[in-house]
Design a protein around this motif. Structure first.
Motif, PDB file in Angstrom:
ATOM      1  N   ALA A 147       0.838  -1.198   0.000  1.00 11.47           N
ATOM      2  CA  ALA A 147       0.000   0.000   0.000  1.00 11.47           C
ATOM      3  C   ALA A 147       0.876   1.251   0.000  1.00 11.47           C
ATOM      4  CB  ALA A 147      -0.908  -0.006   1.219  1.00 11.47           C
ATOM      5  N   MET A 148       0.454   2.249  -0.758  1.00 11.57           N
ATOM      6  CA  MET A 148       1.210   3.497  -0.789  1.00 11.57           C
ATOM      7  C   MET A 148       0.364   4.609  -0.202  1.00 11.57           C
ATOM      8  SD  MET A 148       1.246   4.759  -4.742  1.00 11.57           S
ATOM      9  CE  MET A 148       1.589   3.153  -5.404  1.00 11.57           C
ATOM     10  N   ASP A 149       1.042   5.639   0.290  1.00 16.72           N
ATOM     11  CA  ASP A 149       0.305   6.733   0.903  1.00 16.72           C
ATOM     12  C   ASP A 149      -0.431   7.549  -0.165  1.00 16.72           C
ATOM     13  OD1 ASP A 149       1.992   8.861  -0.081  1.00 16.72           O
ATOM     14  OD2 ASP A 149       3.417   8.404   1.496  1.00 16.72           O
ATOM     15  N   ASP A 150      -1.410   8.325   0.293  1.00 17.66           N
ATOM     16  CA  ASP A 150      -2.269   9.088  -0.614  1.00 17.66           C
ATOM     17  C   ASP A 150      -1.500  10.105  -1.442  1.00 17.66           C
ATOM     18  OD1 ASP A 150      -4.510   7.688   0.168  1.00 17.66           O
ATOM     19  OD2 ASP A 150      -5.083   9.147   1.699  1.00 17.66           O
ATOM     20  N   GLU A 151      -0.469  10.724  -0.863  1.00 18.86           N
ATOM     21  CA  GLU A 151       0.303  11.730  -1.595  1.00 18.86           C
ATOM     22  C   GLU A 151       1.005  11.097  -2.809  1.00 18.86           C
ATOM     23  OE1 GLU A 151       4.029  14.850  -1.121  1.00 18.86           O
ATOM     24  OE2 GLU A 151       3.696  13.344   0.429  1.00 18.86           O
ATOM     25  N   LEU A 152       1.691   9.980  -2.593  1.00 17.66           N
ATOM     26  CA  LEU A 152       2.379   9.321  -3.702  1.00 17.66           C
ATOM     27  C   LEU A 152       1.395   8.837  -4.759  1.00 17.66           C
ATOM     28  CD1 LEU A 152       5.203   7.240  -1.978  1.00 17.66           C
ATOM     29  CD2 LEU A 152       5.442   9.305  -3.342  1.00 17.66           C
ATOM     30  N   LYS A 153       0.273   8.299  -4.311  1.00 13.66           N
ATOM     31  CA  LYS A 153      -0.741   7.830  -5.252  1.00 13.66           C
ATOM     32  C   LYS A 153      -1.265   8.992  -6.093  1.00 13.66           C
ATOM     33  CE  LYS A 153      -3.654   4.590  -4.133  1.00 13.66           C
ATOM     34  NZ  LYS A 153      -4.775   3.865  -3.500  1.00 13.66           N
ATOM     35  N   SER A 154      -1.510  10.130  -5.463  1.00 17.48           N
ATOM     36  CA  SER A 154      -2.001  11.306  -6.171  1.00 17.48           C
ATOM     37  C   SER A 154      -0.971  11.822  -7.176  1.00 17.48           C
ATOM     38  CB  SER A 154      -2.355  12.403  -5.168  1.00 17.48           C
ATOM     39  OG  SER A 154      -2.722  13.580  -5.832  1.00 17.48           O
ATOM     40  N   LEU A 155       0.292  11.905  -6.756  1.00 14.08           N
ATOM     41  CA  LEU A 155       1.353  12.362  -7.653  1.00 14.08           C
ATOM     42  C   LEU A 155       1.519  11.433  -8.853  1.00 14.08           C
ATOM     43  CD1 LEU A 155       4.046  13.448  -5.025  1.00 14.08           C
ATOM     44  CD2 LEU A 155       2.744  14.956  -6.549  1.00 14.08           C
TER      45      LEU A 155
END
Length: 90
Positions: A22-30
């Protein structure tokens, strides 16, 4: 040809993302934003003159550095995408 190679790299990255931790929301958004911008550039040559898209290779390389710590298996694919973008002048 380079556009097809880039599309293949994006597909490889998506495949690796599906199996990643799982990746954090910031990395997923970027990553989602970068993916959208790359696909937009590949579908329209007019975007190459847009300053938002002119630094996609640098954005990809910066994002690969963020992924290096949390998702070391994904970092090489992002780095390769950044290099490919640079080669096609984006």
């Amino acid at each position: 040809m380079k556009h097809e190679e880039l599309k293949q790299l994006l597909l490889k990255l998506h495949t690796e993302l599906a199996s990643a931790n799982a990746m954090d929301d910031e990395l997923k958004s970027l990553l989602t934003e970068l993916n959208h911008d790359i696909h937009h550039v590949l579908s329209s040559d007019q975007s190459l003159n847009d300053p938002v898209y002119s630094a996609l290779s640098e954005r990809s390389l910066a994002l690969s550095a963020k992924f290096a710590a949390q998702h070391p298996k994904l970092e090489p694919a992002l780095r390769e995408i950044g290099s490919m973008l640079e080669k096609i002048g984006v």
